[in-house]
Design a protein around this motif. Structure first.
Motif, mmCIF file in Angstrom:
data_model
loop_
_atom_site.group_PDB
_atom_site.id
_atom_site.type_symbol
_atom_site.label_atom_id
_atom_site.label_comp_id
_atom_site.label_asym_id
_atom_site.label_seq_id
_atom_site.Cartn_x
_atom_site.Cartn_y
_atom_site.Cartn_z
ATOM 1 N N HIS A 5 0.842 -1.192 0.000
ATOM 2 C CA HIS A 5 0.000 0.000 0.000
ATOM 3 C C HIS A 5 0.878 1.243 0.000
ATOM 4 N N GLU A 6 0.379 2.282 -0.569
ATOM 5 C CA GLU A 6 1.096 3.554 -0.501
ATOM 6 C C GLU A 6 0.934 4.169 0.889
ATOM 7 N N VAL A 7 -0.296 4.036 1.442
ATOM 8 C CA VAL A 7 -0.603 4.585 2.759
ATOM 9 C C VAL A 7 -1.364 3.547 3.567
ATOM 10 N N LEU A 8 -0.999 3.393 4.836
ATOM 11 C CA LEU A 8 -1.764 2.580 5.769
ATOM 12 C C LEU A 8 -2.149 3.494 6.922
ATOM 13 N N ILE A 9 -3.449 3.592 7.177
ATOM 14 C CA ILE A 9 -3.974 4.431 8.246
ATOM 15 C C ILE A 9 -4.526 3.523 9.334
ATOM 16 N N VAL A 10 -4.100 3.760 10.566
ATOM 17 C CA VAL A 10 -4.572 2.984 11.707
ATOM 18 C C VAL A 10 -5.683 3.772 12.379
ATOM 19 N N GLY A 11 -6.927 3.306 12.247
ATOM 20 C CA GLY A 11 -8.076 3.955 12.856
ATOM 21 C C GLY A 11 -9.040 4.494 11.824
ATOM 22 N N ALA A 12 -10.309 4.115 11.954
ATOM 23 C CA ALA A 12 -11.355 4.550 11.019
ATOM 24 C C ALA A 12 -12.329 5.498 11.695
ATOM 25 N N GLY A 13 -11.817 6.338 12.572
ATOM 26 C CA GLY A 13 -12.617 7.399 13.178
ATOM 27 C C GLY A 13 -12.513 8.661 12.324
ATOM 28 N N PHE A 14 -12.864 9.791 12.903
ATOM 29 C CA PHE A 14 -12.844 11.042 12.159
ATOM 30 C C PHE A 14 -11.439 11.395 11.664
ATOM 31 N N GLY A 15 -10.413 11.162 12.485
ATOM 32 C CA GLY A 15 -9.044 11.468 12.085
ATOM 33 C C GLY A 15 -8.581 10.611 10.923
ATOM 34 N N GLY A 16 -8.816 9.310 11.022
ATOM 35 C CA GLY A 16 -8.401 8.397 9.967
ATOM 36 C C GLY A 16 -9.128 8.647 8.659
ATOM 37 N N MET A 17 -10.441 8.893 8.749
ATOM 38 C CA MET A 17 -11.203 9.162 7.529
ATOM 39 C C MET A 17 -10.766 10.478 6.894
ATOM 40 N N GLY A 18 -10.520 11.488 7.717
ATOM 41 C CA GLY A 18 -10.067 12.777 7.193
ATOM 42 C C GLY A 18 -8.733 12.643 6.487
ATOM 43 N N ALA A 19 -7.813 11.866 7.069
ATOM 44 C CA ALA A 19 -6.514 11.642 6.440
ATOM 45 C C ALA A 19 -6.686 10.921 5.102
ATOM 46 N N ALA A 20 -7.549 9.904 5.073
ATOM 47 C CA ALA A 20 -7.777 9.150 3.832
ATOM 48 C C ALA A 20 -8.322 10.057 2.732
ATOM 49 N N ILE A 21 -9.250 10.912 3.089
ATOM 50 C CA ILE A 21 -9.824 11.835 2.097
ATOM 51 C C ILE A 21 -8.742 12.748 1.551
ATOM 52 N N GLN A 22 -7.878 13.262 2.413
ATOM 53 C CA GLN A 22 -6.810 14.153 1.964
ATOM 54 C C GLN A 22 -5.818 13.426 1.059
ATOM 55 N N PHE A 23 -5.455 12.193 1.403
ATOM 56 C CA PHE A 23 -4.552 11.433 0.537
ATOM 57 C C PHE A 23 -5.188 11.186 -0.824
ATOM 58 N N ARG A 24 -6.481 10.870 -0.826
ATOM 59 C CA ARG A 24 -7.155 10.637 -2.105
ATOM 60 C C ARG A 24 -7.199 11.911 -2.928
ATOM 61 N N GLN A 25 -7.368 13.055 -2.288
ATOM 62 C CA GLN A 25 -7.356 14.319 -3.023
ATOM 63 C C GLN A 25 -5.978 14.618 -3.615
ATOM 64 N N LEU A 26 -4.937 14.036 -3.008
ATOM 65 C CA LEU A 26 -3.581 14.168 -3.551
ATOM 66 C C LEU A 26 -3.303 13.155 -4.654
ATOM 67 N N GLY A 27 -4.302 12.321 -4.961
ATOM 68 C CA GLY A 27 -4.150 11.335 -6.023
ATOM 69 C C GLY A 27 -3.646 9.978 -5.548
ATOM 70 N N ILE A 28 -3.567 9.789 -4.249
ATOM 71 C CA ILE A 28 -3.115 8.510 -3.693
ATOM 72 C C ILE A 28 -4.349 7.678 -3.342
ATOM 73 N N ASP A 29 -4.568 6.622 -4.111
ATOM 74 C CA ASP A 29 -5.751 5.786 -3.916
ATOM 75 C C ASP A 29 -5.406 4.396 -3.383
ATOM 76 N N LYS A 30 -4.132 4.044 -3.416
ATOM 77 C CA LYS A 30 -3.705 2.718 -2.951
ATOM 78 C C LYS A 30 -3.453 2.807 -1.453
ATOM 79 N N LEU A 31 -4.582 2.825 -0.705
ATOM 80 C CA LEU A 31 -4.460 2.959 0.738
ATOM 81 C C LEU A 31 -5.328 1.946 1.455
ATOM 82 N N LEU A 32 -4.944 1.689 2.705
ATOM 83 C CA LEU A 32 -5.664 0.752 3.551
ATOM 84 C C LEU A 32 -5.900 1.429 4.891
ATOM 85 N N ILE A 33 -7.133 1.322 5.376
ATOM 86 C CA ILE A 33 -7.479 1.814 6.706
ATOM 87 C C ILE A 33 -7.807 0.585 7.545
ATOM 88 N N VAL A 34 -7.041 0.359 8.606
ATOM 89 C CA VAL A 34 -7.328 -0.782 9.482
ATOM 90 C C VAL A 34 -7.969 -0.272 10.761
#
Length: 194
Positions: A5-34
């Motif tokens: 994965h390009e990005v692995l985010i630990v936590g699917a709360g508000f912080g983790g989801m916000g980080a995922a959205i920002q990475f996707r806006q940067l064009g990074i889609d190969k991510l995993l949220i655990v």
């Protein structure tokens, strides 16, 4: 060797989801949220005790890029926060990146491959270029260090591990803590104005 994965985010709360959205806006889609829990929302998934509400104005829980104009009141109930989190996950197509019921047991940097090696439940390892920890602390019960608590004959229920099966009717209840919902921890208290 390319990481899993390009990005692995630990936590699917508000912080983790916000980080995922920002990475996707940067064009990074190969991510995993655990997420160790069985659903997203962090604190607002784990906590569900009667009277649960925010202790700061509800609008501060809206992402700046996705404000929620529909809060029912200034200090919204916890269920509304959970619904907003679900809405955000759907709106930004985040669930496809999420893996629930998965805890992280460790992480180490692999200098040779320039990636993180993250150990999950059961010893499984995944690799990632970027590791983001978005773990909250309000979803983890902490038993207070009170002398005699282990000998207490009554039922002890922590708000982050609420026991929905326990009937509180007719019981005398003591609440320890100063959170915003301490006065509404039981429906009878709301009716009596206590």
């Amino acid at each position: 060797m390319k990481p899993d994965h390009e990005v692995l985010i630990v936590g699917a709360g508000f912080g983790g989801m916000g980080a995922a959205i920002q990475f996707r806006q940067l064009g990074i889609d190969k991510l995993l949220i655990v997420e160790r829990e069985e659903d997203l929302g962090g604190t607002w998934h784990v906590n569900h005790y009667p009277g649960l509400a925010v202790d700061i104005p509800s609008m501060t829980y809206s992402y700046s890029f996705a404000p929620n104009p529909y809060w029912s009141r200034l200090f919204a109930p916890g269920a509304e926060l959970k619904r907003y989190a679900d809405h955000i996950a759907e709106r930004y197509d985040l669930r496809r990146h999420m893996r629930f019921g998965t805890a992280v047991h460790g992480a180490r940097w692999d200098d040779e491959h320039q990636s993180w090696v993250v150990t999950l439940d059961g010893g499984e390892t995944v690799t990632t270029r970027y590791l983001v920890t978005a773990t909250g602390f309000l979803s983890q019960p902490h038993r207070p260090d009170i002398a005699g608590i282990d000998e207490f004959a009554g039922k002890v229920i922590h708000t982050a591990a609420w026991d929905d099966s326990h009937d509180l009717s007719g019981e005398r209840i003591a609440v320890i803590g100063t959170g915003a919902t301490r006065r509404t921890a039981h429906p009878r208290n709301r009716e009596a104005g206590r």
